[in-house]
Enzyme design. Sequence first.
Site, PDB file in Angstrom:
ATOM      1  N   CYS A  43     -44.466  13.543   2.046  1.00 20.38           N
ATOM      2  CA  CYS A  43     -43.093  13.272   1.615  1.00 20.38           C
ATOM      3  C   CYS A  43     -42.448  14.610   1.290  1.00 20.38           C
ATOM      4  O   CYS A  43     -42.857  15.288   0.340  1.00 20.38           O
ATOM      5  CB  CYS A  43     -43.104  12.355   0.392  1.00 20.38           C
ATOM      6  SG  CYS A  43     -41.468  12.022  -0.289  1.00 20.38           S
TER       7      CYS A  43
ATOM      8  N   ASN B 145     -39.205  15.498   0.290  1.00 22.92           N
ATOM      9  CA  ASN B 145     -38.483  15.565  -0.975  1.00 22.92           C
ATOM     10  C   ASN B 145     -39.435  15.406  -2.157  1.00 22.92           C
ATOM     11  O   ASN B 145     -39.251  16.040  -3.200  1.00 22.92           O
ATOM     12  CB  ASN B 145     -37.402  14.487  -1.023  1.00 22.92           C
ATOM     13  CG  ASN B 145     -36.225  14.803  -0.128  1.00 22.92           C
ATOM     14  OD1 ASN B 145     -35.900  15.969   0.105  1.00 22.92           O
ATOM     15  ND2 ASN B 145     -35.584  13.773   0.394  1.00 22.92           N
TER      16      ASN B 145
ATOM     17  N   CYS C 119     -34.447  11.530   2.902  1.00 29.32           N
ATOM     18  CA  CYS C 119     -35.846  11.615   3.320  1.00 29.32           C
ATOM     19  C   CYS C 119     -36.095  13.022   3.842  1.00 29.32           C
ATOM     20  O   CYS C 119     -35.491  13.432   4.845  1.00 29.32           O
ATOM     21  CB  CYS C 119     -36.154  10.575   4.397  1.00 29.32           C
ATOM     22  SG  CYS C 119     -37.845  10.681   5.039  1.00 29.32           S
TER      23      CYS C 119
END
Length: 268
Positions: free
Chosen positions: A74, A76, A203
């Site tokens: 991920c 972020n 995202c």
Amino acid sequence: MILHFHKYQGTGNDFVMVDDRARQFPADDHALVRRLCDRRLGIGADGLILLRLLDGYDFEMVYFNADGYLGSMCGNGGRCTVAFARYLGVIKQTTSFLAADGPHQASIDPDGTVCLRMQDVAGQQAVEEDVFLDTGSPHLVRFLPASSLAELNVFAEGRAIRYNDRFRERGTNVNFVEAPSAAGQPWQVRTYERGVENETFSCGTGVTAVALAASRRGASSPVHLRTPGGDLRVSFEARADGSFTHVYLSGPATCVFEGSYEVVTGNR
């Protein structure tokens, strides 16, 4: 057990952050993670992240999707974990840490911008009119006609792609993109995220995939991208064989609040 947590967000992509250096969090309690991420019954977040110590690195980032299960990289979340690590005093301005897709390096500017180096990307694959890339998580990128992104039903369209026959087994994130209307304007991006199973405000691995795909449509590094939650930049070097290296994702990562949550284990 009383769980102390911090809530962080990076361009609206939000996370429950847990200092798990003592390794006390019940990471196999998927129902607990789901409950903590629930926006009505829990704290509310797109995912939960544990910060753990690991030999050879400043820390390890352990990321769970909002569905309660371990997720892939991920972007972020990685930037938020770097900011959290600095808050905890684990790092100063630069760091090397381990995530689901391998080692990462990052730095924090004085203004709070976190610049995260992503993994090299092997290339992109055409899927009819769309583009598929793996930027630490799988992403389908769909370019849309001008002035159509704002009215798009991202939940319905994204879910249909995420669960179609091609992606059903592994799943994919889906990014819908509108090119800039004029020079100097950002690429507009909206993303349906697997694991969250809905549109998110932003995202990181998604905008990274969009920037690399957009480079084949004339975008040059660094690429300025705008999500519903804010602006991000992606820089990279494109190789002659179609792969990408020195891929960096940059943007803000801030603490929203902190608190405590009473954890009752065993209720799954």
